[in-house]
Motif scaffolding. Structure first.
Motif, PDB file in Angstrom:
ATOM      1  N   VAL A  74       0.816  -1.216   0.000  1.00 20.04           N
ATOM      2  CA  VAL A  74       0.000   0.000   0.000  1.00 20.04           C
ATOM      3  C   VAL A  74       0.851   1.268   0.000  1.00 20.04           C
ATOM      4  O   VAL A  74       0.588   2.188  -0.790  1.00 20.04           O
ATOM      5  CB  VAL A  74      -0.987  -0.012   1.186  1.00 20.04           C
ATOM      6  N   PRO A  75       1.879   1.397   0.858  1.00 16.95           N
ATOM      7  CA  PRO A  75       2.666   2.628   0.851  1.00 16.95           C
ATOM      8  C   PRO A  75       3.273   2.946  -0.518  1.00 16.95           C
ATOM      9  O   PRO A  75       3.212   4.095  -0.982  1.00 16.95           O
ATOM     10  CB  PRO A  75       3.745   2.370   1.906  1.00 16.95           C
ATOM     11  N   SER A  76       3.854   1.950  -1.165  1.00 15.17           N
ATOM     12  CA  SER A  76       4.466   2.181  -2.467  1.00 15.17           C
ATOM     13  C   SER A  76       3.401   2.526  -3.511  1.00 15.17           C
ATOM     14  O   SER A  76       3.594   3.420  -4.344  1.00 15.17           O
ATOM     15  CB  SER A  76       5.251   0.939  -2.903  1.00 15.17           C
ATOM     16  N   PHE A  77       2.267   1.827  -3.466  1.00 13.04           N
ATOM     17  CA  PHE A  77       1.196   2.074  -4.427  1.00 13.04           C
ATOM     18  C   PHE A  77       0.687   3.513  -4.309  1.00 13.04           C
ATOM     19  O   PHE A  77       0.523   4.220  -5.313  1.00 13.04           O
ATOM     20  CB  PHE A  77       0.046   1.095  -4.181  1.00 13.04           C
ATOM     21  N   VAL A  78       0.422   3.963  -3.075  1.00 12.92           N
ATOM     22  CA  VAL A  78      -0.107   5.310  -2.875  1.00 12.92           C
ATOM     23  C   VAL A  78       0.931   6.358  -3.261  1.00 12.92           C
ATOM     24  O   VAL A  78       0.608   7.360  -3.920  1.00 12.92           O
ATOM     25  CB  VAL A  78      -0.581   5.504  -1.423  1.00 12.92           C
ATOM     26  N   ALA A  79       2.188   6.129  -2.870  1.00 12.17           N
ATOM     27  CA  ALA A  79       3.251   7.083  -3.221  1.00 12.17           C
ATOM     28  C   ALA A  79       3.376   7.218  -4.732  1.00 12.17           C
ATOM     29  O   ALA A  79       3.526   8.336  -5.262  1.00 12.17           O
ATOM     30  CB  ALA A  79       4.575   6.646  -2.607  1.00 12.17           C
TER      31      ALA A  79
ATOM     32  N   ARG B   8      -8.919   8.794   7.360  1.00 15.36           N
ATOM     33  CA  ARG B   8     -10.038   9.192   6.504  1.00 15.36           C
ATOM     34  C   ARG B   8      -9.610  10.466   5.777  1.00 15.36           C
ATOM     35  O   ARG B   8     -10.145  11.550   6.005  1.00 15.36           O
ATOM     36  CB  ARG B   8     -11.313   9.446   7.321  1.00 15.36           C
ATOM     37  N   SER B   9      -8.632  10.323   4.881  1.00 19.20           N
ATOM     38  CA  SER B   9      -7.989  11.476   4.254  1.00 19.20           C
ATOM     39  C   SER B   9      -8.032  11.408   2.736  1.00 19.20           C
ATOM     40  O   SER B   9      -8.118  10.327   2.151  1.00 19.20           O
ATOM     41  CB  SER B   9      -6.515  11.568   4.696  1.00 19.20           C
ATOM     42  N   ILE B  10      -7.957  12.566   2.104  1.00 19.10           N
ATOM     43  CA  ILE B  10      -7.678  12.679   0.674  1.00 19.10           C
ATOM     44  C   ILE B  10      -6.254  13.194   0.543  1.00 19.10           C
ATOM     45  O   ILE B  10      -5.892  14.204   1.156  1.00 19.10           O
ATOM     46  CB  ILE B  10      -8.667  13.622  -0.031  1.00 19.10           C
ATOM     47  N   LEU B  11      -5.451  12.480  -0.225  1.00 19.04           N
ATOM     48  CA  LEU B  11      -4.025  12.780  -0.332  1.00 19.04           C
ATOM     49  C   LEU B  11      -3.685  13.277  -1.731  1.00 19.04           C
ATOM     50  O   LEU B  11      -4.289  12.870  -2.722  1.00 19.04           O
ATOM     51  CB  LEU B  11      -3.199  11.533  -0.016  1.00 19.04           C
ATOM     52  N   ALA B  12      -2.673  14.158  -1.788  1.00 22.84           N
ATOM     53  CA  ALA B  12      -2.197  14.684  -3.068  1.00 22.84           C
ATOM     54  C   ALA B  12      -0.741  15.084  -2.923  1.00 22.84           C
ATOM     55  O   ALA B  12      -0.178  15.122  -1.818  1.00 22.84           O
ATOM     56  CB  ALA B  12      -3.047  15.868  -3.519  1.00 22.84           C
ATOM     57  N   ASP B  13      -0.112  15.407  -4.051  1.00 27.05           N
ATOM     58  CA  ASP B  13       1.296  15.820  -4.099  1.00 27.05           C
ATOM     59  C   ASP B  13       1.409  17.269  -3.632  1.00 27.05           C
ATOM     60  O   ASP B  13       0.901  18.171  -4.290  1.00 27.05           O
ATOM     61  CB  ASP B  13       1.801  15.676  -5.539  1.00 27.05           C
ATOM     62  N   PRO B  14       2.095  17.535  -2.503  1.00 30.75           N
ATOM     63  CA  PRO B  14       2.197  18.908  -2.008  1.00 30.75           C
ATOM     64  C   PRO B  14       3.137  19.778  -2.831  1.00 30.75           C
ATOM     65  O   PRO B  14       3.147  20.999  -2.677  1.00 30.75           O
ATOM     66  CB  PRO B  14       2.738  18.726  -0.591  1.00 30.75           C
TER      67      PRO B  14
ATOM     68  N   LYS C 187      10.970   8.753  -3.158  1.00 27.50           N
ATOM     69  CA  LYS C 187      10.766   8.885  -4.596  1.00 27.50           C
ATOM     70  C   LYS C 187      10.850  10.334  -5.074  1.00 27.50           C
ATOM     71  O   LYS C 187      11.140  10.596  -6.249  1.00 27.50           O
ATOM     72  CB  LYS C 187       9.406   8.298  -4.986  1.00 27.50           C
ATOM     73  N   THR C 188      10.560  11.306  -4.183  1.00 35.51           N
ATOM     74  CA  THR C 188      10.486  12.708  -4.616  1.00 35.51           C
ATOM     75  C   THR C 188      11.403  13.651  -3.845  1.00 35.51           C
ATOM     76  O   THR C 188      11.631  14.773  -4.291  1.00 35.51           O
ATOM     77  CB  THR C 188       9.048  13.234  -4.446  1.00 35.51           C
ATOM     78  N   GLY C 189      11.887  13.213  -2.685  1.00 36.18           N
ATOM     79  CA  GLY C 189      12.671  14.101  -1.838  1.00 36.18           C
ATOM     80  C   GLY C 189      11.824  14.978  -0.942  1.00 36.18           C
ATOM     81  O   GLY C 189      12.358  15.768  -0.154  1.00 36.18           O
ATOM     82  N   ILE C 190      10.496  14.855  -1.023  1.00 34.75           N
ATOM     83  CA  ILE C 190       9.587  15.645  -0.187  1.00 34.75           C
ATOM     84  C   ILE C 190       9.053  14.753   0.937  1.00 34.75           C
ATOM     85  O   ILE C 190       8.385  13.750   0.676  1.00 34.75           O
ATOM     86  CB  ILE C 190       8.399  16.200  -1.003  1.00 34.75           C
ATOM     87  N   GLY C 191       9.338  15.103   2.169  1.00 33.82           N
ATOM     88  CA  GLY C 191       8.929  14.288   3.311  1.00 33.82           C
ATOM     89  C   GLY C 191       7.572  14.658   3.845  1.00 33.82           C
ATOM     90  O   GLY C 191       7.355  14.704   5.065  1.00 33.82           O
TER      91      GLY C 191
ATOM     92  N   ALA D 236       0.997   6.696  -6.942  1.00 28.54           N
ATOM     93  CA  ALA D 236      -0.192   7.401  -7.429  1.00 28.54           C
ATOM     94  C   ALA D 236      -0.059   8.911  -7.218  1.00 28.54           C
ATOM     95  O   ALA D 236      -0.416   9.715  -8.099  1.00 28.54           O
ATOM     96  CB  ALA D 236      -1.441   6.880  -6.715  1.00 28.54           C
ATOM     97  N   LEU D 237       0.480   9.311  -6.075  1.00 27.26           N
ATOM     98  CA  LEU D 237       0.675  10.737  -5.806  1.00 27.26           C
ATOM     99  C   LEU D 237       1.699  11.333  -6.761  1.00 27.26           C
ATOM    100  O   LEU D 237       1.519  12.454  -7.266  1.00 27.26           O
ATOM    101  CB  LEU D 237       1.111  10.951  -4.351  1.00 27.26           C
ATOM    102  N   MET D 238       2.764  10.602  -7.025  1.00 25.49           N
ATOM    103  CA  MET D 238       3.786  11.063  -7.973  1.00 25.49           C
ATOM    104  C   MET D 238       3.197  11.257  -9.372  1.00 25.49           C
ATOM    105  O   MET D 238       3.629  12.140 -10.117  1.00 25.49           O
ATOM    106  CB  MET D 238       4.927  10.056  -8.053  1.00 25.49           C
ATOM    107  N   GLU D 239       2.217  10.450  -9.716  1.00 21.21           N
ATOM    108  CA  GLU D 239       1.561  10.543 -11.028  1.00 21.21           C
ATOM    109  C   GLU D 239       0.514  11.653 -11.075  1.00 21.21           C
ATOM    110  O   GLU D 239      -0.163  11.832 -12.100  1.00 21.21           O
ATOM    111  CB  GLU D 239       0.906   9.203 -11.370  1.00 21.21           C
TER     112      GLU D 239
END
Length: 540
Positions: free
Chosen positions: A361-366, A392-398, A490-494, A368-371
């Motif tokens: 799950v962590p890799s899959f979500v990461a 219960r969150s909606i996640l996106a690339d900051p 994957k992005t350098g953003i923590g 998806a966010l990168m995409e």
């Protein structure tokens, strides 16, 4: 077993069984935002979560003193329906501000503290300050419902065309777009540890007086607010509204700062709750005065947390009688309903969806966010309180500032409201310029974003350079932590952008059914629910 009940707006229930705590608000179950009334579904749900029956409950702690005959009789009838004819033997009422203050003190982990509650009003008061030592709480100051700092801010909220007691956060967000122009010391001031409202009226009457004071067209307020929600912040009246918001926010911060100076002189840490404690900018002012590690803001600080406060107050008094009371630190708020993988898969079948079980799950979500995908993320027990904290969150690339517009459209949010980050615990010192102690885990505090963080994660930094973070520890939420860790690799953003999983104006989702409904309504790219990835239609 102690059951806490809040019958009113933001109704809810909390069940304490030894070291186990179960908590939920009625709005999450009946889907009516900030529901006002008896929390029947919540009471039954916490009993179900604890595998308990009504007969197992030893004490029913009711938050608030009921003064109206009709309401009290309705409450009694509702309790009788669940607990039987002898329910009164179990009932203990806990005054409103005592419940607020208790929720903060008895979860702070401190033996001695100042327990502070500030809101609009409850049981005739709008603020209370207690000296708390060894589990005992002694009130040393208070303000009446007339001298209400919370009502002042609510009246400004109404003046600007927003809903008072609900949209104060919009005024705080709007304030960042302008500078304070008005001196409001003639409206409300601090008097020692209490407040003085010079208007001598509250509610809509105060709103009318403020309209006269500012020369603001109250009859046009909603239209002006609607235009600002859509992004028009440059008109003459819009600029005036922003100046009023900035002035109200500056005055609130000034009063909290003055109060903080007086509190600091008492030499005790501060445990803080009540509706005004939702204002993360004012909380930051208080934090800088008393120190990062000397301020604890209860995560469910508004009236949604009153049931919790009533229950922990009664629990503490019983423990004091037996000589068993010890300080308790609330480590997380994942106290709500949870759903098994089997339940989720059973629900997904036959819904006309494409879904698959995800091995990592962590890799899959990461990925998806990168995409650039918007991800609805649902796992484990639901959070208690107003913030979504990774379950219960909606996640996106900051790092993608354009994602803000996509989310605003998808969730029907007001464009001037900021988004918040969830960040790795170990990155907090690097990302938060004014952090001088333990990072905040509950999104109850504003910080100044560092230059690096502003550059790396512009989507979660407000126009004034501040951010409202959740610092995530692996031992508290391991899957969510590892999502952020993978994204960092994957992005350098923590950090990730984390907004609550709900449409604007709706409660945060509770069940898989709620999640799927909101996923579809918002047209998110993917839903990850208890390890299953869900798509609305066949991928191409």
């Amino acid at each position: 077993m102690i059951l806490g009940v809040h019958d009113g707006h933001d109704a809810g229930a909390v069940l304490i069984d030894g070291d186990r705590i179960f908590a939920v608000n009625e709005e999450r179950l009946n889907r009516i935002k900030k529901y006002r009334g008896f929390p029947e579904l919540s009471v039954r749900k916490v009993l179900e979560m604890a595998s308990a029956t009504p007969e197992d409950v030893d004490v029913i702690a009711i938050a608030g003193i009921f003064r109206r005959q009709k309401r009290l009789l309705e409450l009694e009838e509702n309790l009788r329906a669940i607990f039987g004819r002898d329910f009164k033997r179990k009932v203990i009422f806990v005054e409103h501000h005592l419940a607020h203050s208790a929720s903060a003190y008895y979860t702070s982990g401190w033996r001695g503290a100042l327990a502070v509650s500030i809101d609009a009003a409850g049981d005739g008061l709008s603020s209370s300050i207690y000296i708390a030592r060894d589990g005992e709480m002694v009130r040393i100051a208070q303000s009446t419902y007339i001298d209400s700092l919370g009502d002042f801010y609510a009246s400004v909220t109404e003046l600007l065309g927003f809903r008072p007691m609900r949209h104060e956060g919009k005024v705080m967000s709007l304030a960042a777009y302008g500078r304070p122009r008005y001196d409001l010391s003639a409206i409300i001031e601090l008097n020692g540890l209490s407040f003085d409202n010079h208007l001598k009226v509250i509610g809509v009457e105060a709103t009318k007086k403020l309209a006269e004071f500012f020369g603001y067209p109250l009859e046009s307020a909603k239209r002006i607010a609607d235009e600002m929600k859509r992004g028009n912040l440059d008109g003459k009246l819009q600029r005036k509204a922003i100046e009023i918001a900035a002035s109200a926010q500056a005055h609130l911060e000034k009063l909290i700062e003055e109060l903080g100076v007086n509190l600091r002189d008492k030499g005790l840490p501060v445990a803080y709750s009540g509706g005004v404690a939702q204002n993360v900018k004012a909380n930051a002012v208080l934090r800088k005065l008393v120190g990062d590690d000397n301020l604890w803001v209860f995560p469910a600080m508004d009236d949604a947390g009153l049931a919790f406060g009533a229950a922990v107050f009664v629990k503490a008094q019983m423990e004091r009688l037996d000589g068993r009371w010890r300080p308790f630190k609330l480590e997380h708020v994942y106290l709500g309903p949870a759903y098994s993988r089997e339940e989720v898969e059973g629900f997904l079948k036959g819904k006309g969806l494409e879904y698959e079980e995800v091995s990592d799950v962590p890799s899959f979500v990461a990925d998806a966010l990168m995409e650039g995908k918007l991800v609805g993320f649902f796992q484990g027990p639901m959070e208690f309180g107003p913030r979504a904290l990774g379950n219960r969150s909606i996640l996106a690339d900051p790092g993608d500032e354009s994602v803000k517009e996509r989310l605003n459209v998808a969730l029907r949010r007001d464009v001037f409201q900021p988004f918040a980050p969830s960040l790795l615990w170990e990155k907090a010192g690097e990302y938060l310029e004014d952090l001088n102690g333990t990072p905040n885990e509950f999104m109850t505090m504003s910080y100044k974003a560092s230059e690096d963080f502003r550059r790396e994660a512009p989507a979660v930094v407000h126009v004034d350079g501040t951010t409202r973070p959740q610092a995530v520890r692996e031992d508290v939420n391991p899957v969510y932590y590892r999502i952020i860790k993978e994204f960092h690799k994957k992005t350098g953003i923590g950090a990730v952008l984390n907004t609550s999983f709900n449409m604007h104006g709706e409660p945060i989702v509770c069940s898989p059914e709620d999640a799927l409904r909101t996923f579809r309504k918002a047209r998110l790219d993917v839903l990850v629910v208890e390890g299953f990835a869900v798509w609305e239609k066949k991928r191409t």
